[in-house]
Design a protein around this motif. Structure first.
Motif, PDB file in Angstrom:
ATOM      1  N   ASP A  22      -6.373  16.049   5.863  1.00 26.15           N
ATOM      2  CA  ASP A  22      -5.346  15.010   5.862  1.00 26.15           C
ATOM      3  C   ASP A  22      -3.985  15.639   6.126  1.00 26.15           C
ATOM      4  OD1 ASP A  22      -7.208  13.022   5.212  1.00 26.15           O
ATOM      5  OD2 ASP A  22      -6.978  13.411   3.064  1.00 26.15           O
ATOM      6  N   VAL A  72      -6.768   8.399   0.524  1.00 29.76           N
ATOM      7  CA  VAL A  72      -6.988   8.377  -0.913  1.00 29.76           C
ATOM      8  C   VAL A  72      -8.380   8.953  -1.141  1.00 29.76           C
ATOM      9  CG1 VAL A  72      -7.089   6.929  -2.966  1.00 29.76           C
ATOM     10  CG2 VAL A  72      -5.562   6.316  -1.101  1.00 29.76           C
ATOM     11  N   ARG A  84       2.293   6.814  -6.723  1.00 25.84           N
ATOM     12  CA  ARG A  84       1.159   7.539  -7.309  1.00 25.84           C
ATOM     13  C   ARG A  84       1.512   9.009  -7.519  1.00 25.84           C
ATOM     14  NH1 ARG A  84      -2.814   6.279  -3.639  1.00 25.84           N
ATOM     15  NH2 ARG A  84      -3.266   4.377  -4.754  1.00 25.84           N
ATOM     16  N   ARG A  85       2.311   9.576  -6.607  1.00 26.62           N
ATOM     17  CA  ARG A  85       2.658  10.994  -6.698  1.00 26.62           C
ATOM     18  C   ARG A  85       4.169  11.176  -6.651  1.00 26.62           C
ATOM     19  NH1 ARG A  85      -0.691  13.500  -2.031  1.00 26.62           N
ATOM     20  NH2 ARG A  85       0.392  15.386  -2.641  1.00 26.62           N
ATOM     21  N   LYS A 127       2.389   1.840  -3.465  1.00 29.01           N
ATOM     22  CA  LYS A 127       1.378   2.405  -4.368  1.00 29.01           C
ATOM     23  C   LYS A 127       1.181   3.888  -4.096  1.00 29.01           C
ATOM     24  CE  LYS A 127      -1.496  -1.637  -5.347  1.00 29.01           C
ATOM     25  NZ  LYS A 127      -1.575  -2.593  -4.243  1.00 29.01           N
ATOM     26  N   ALA A 128       1.049   4.223  -2.812  1.00 29.86           N
ATOM     27  CA  ALA A 128       0.819   5.622  -2.438  1.00 29.86           C
ATOM     28  C   ALA A 128       2.018   6.487  -2.832  1.00 29.86           C
ATOM     29  CB  ALA A 128       0.550   5.731  -0.936  1.00 29.86           C
ATOM     30  N   SER A 132       0.840  -1.204   0.000  1.00 32.29           N
ATOM     31  CA  SER A 132       0.000   0.000   0.000  1.00 32.29           C
ATOM     32  C   SER A 132       0.872   1.250   0.000  1.00 32.29           C
ATOM     33  CB  SER A 132      -0.903   0.036   1.239  1.00 32.29           C
ATOM     34  OG  SER A 132      -1.706  -1.111   1.290  1.00 32.29           O
ATOM     35  N   ALA A 133       1.950   1.213   0.776  1.00 35.69           N
ATOM     36  CA  ALA A 133       2.851   2.360   0.842  1.00 35.69           C
ATOM     37  C   ALA A 133       3.494   2.619  -0.516  1.00 35.69           C
ATOM     38  CB  ALA A 133       3.927   2.126   1.907  1.00 35.69           C
ATOM     39  N   PHE A 161       2.506  12.102  -0.377  1.00 32.72           N
ATOM     40  CA  PHE A 161       1.363  11.261  -0.019  1.00 32.72           C
ATOM     41  C   PHE A 161       0.596  11.939   1.101  1.00 32.72           C
ATOM     42  CE2 PHE A 161       5.139   9.860   2.198  1.00 32.72           C
ATOM     43  CZ  PHE A 161       4.749   9.706   3.519  1.00 32.72           C
ATOM     44  N   PHE A 195      -3.052   5.580   4.721  1.00 31.31           N
ATOM     45  CA  PHE A 195      -2.937   6.475   3.575  1.00 31.31           C
ATOM     46  C   PHE A 195      -4.300   7.007   3.189  1.00 31.31           C
ATOM     47  CE2 PHE A 195       0.876   3.913   3.378  1.00 31.31           C
ATOM     48  CZ  PHE A 195       1.836   4.907   3.225  1.00 31.31           C
TER      49      PHE A 195
END
Length: 138
Positions: free
Chosen positions: A104, A96, A71-72, A67-68, A64-65, A80, A94
């Motif tokens: 956030d 999303v 992603r950016r 991906k996060a 998951s980390a 993130f 995270f």
């Protein structure tokens, strides 16, 4: 390997929140961060993600980390967002999609050395069946 990074953490502080509690949330995940209070937010600077990385392993959320982070990500670093409520509990969650009403926690990581992908591999290594892959095991 030496990592040269700058981590900027920006946490909104709503009128209904206690600034110290938001500071605790940031320190739970970035214990070495130096905090500055600005109107409506806390800004923290750190130069390590070691404790954050340890927490990713403990929570078993390396995939998951990654991906996060990716992603950016760009050539200079990655960013993130984290759920503030979870951070109060010392948990990485995270964010999303739409921020919740408390806002956030936004994290911006600038990577000076090594490159961005190598640093992400260090903080949150690739996994197979949920376990970190050690390139030396091959």
């Amino acid at each position: 390997m030496i990592h040269r990074i700058d981590v900027r953490v920006i946490a909104p502080v709503r009128d209904t929140e206690v600034t110290d509690r938001v500071a605790d949330a940031v320190h739970n995940l970035f214990p070495n961060a130096e905090l500055v209070t600005e109107p409506g937010r806390l800004v923290a600077d750190a130069h390590s993600m070691e404790q954050f990385s340890e927490r990713l392993y403990e929570q078993e959320i390396l995939d998951s980390a990654r991906k996060a982070f990716f992603r950016r990500a760009d050539d200079d670093g990655f960013a993130f967002a984290l759920k503030k409520q979870a951070a109060f509990e010392g948990v990485i969650n995270f964010a999303v999609g739409n921020p919740d009403e408390l806002g956030d926690i936004e994290v911006q990581v600038t990577v000076h050395d090594p490159d961005v992908e190598a640093f992400i591999d260090h903080v949150a290594p690739p996994t197979e069946e949920g376990r970190p892959v050690d390139p030396d095991d091959g």
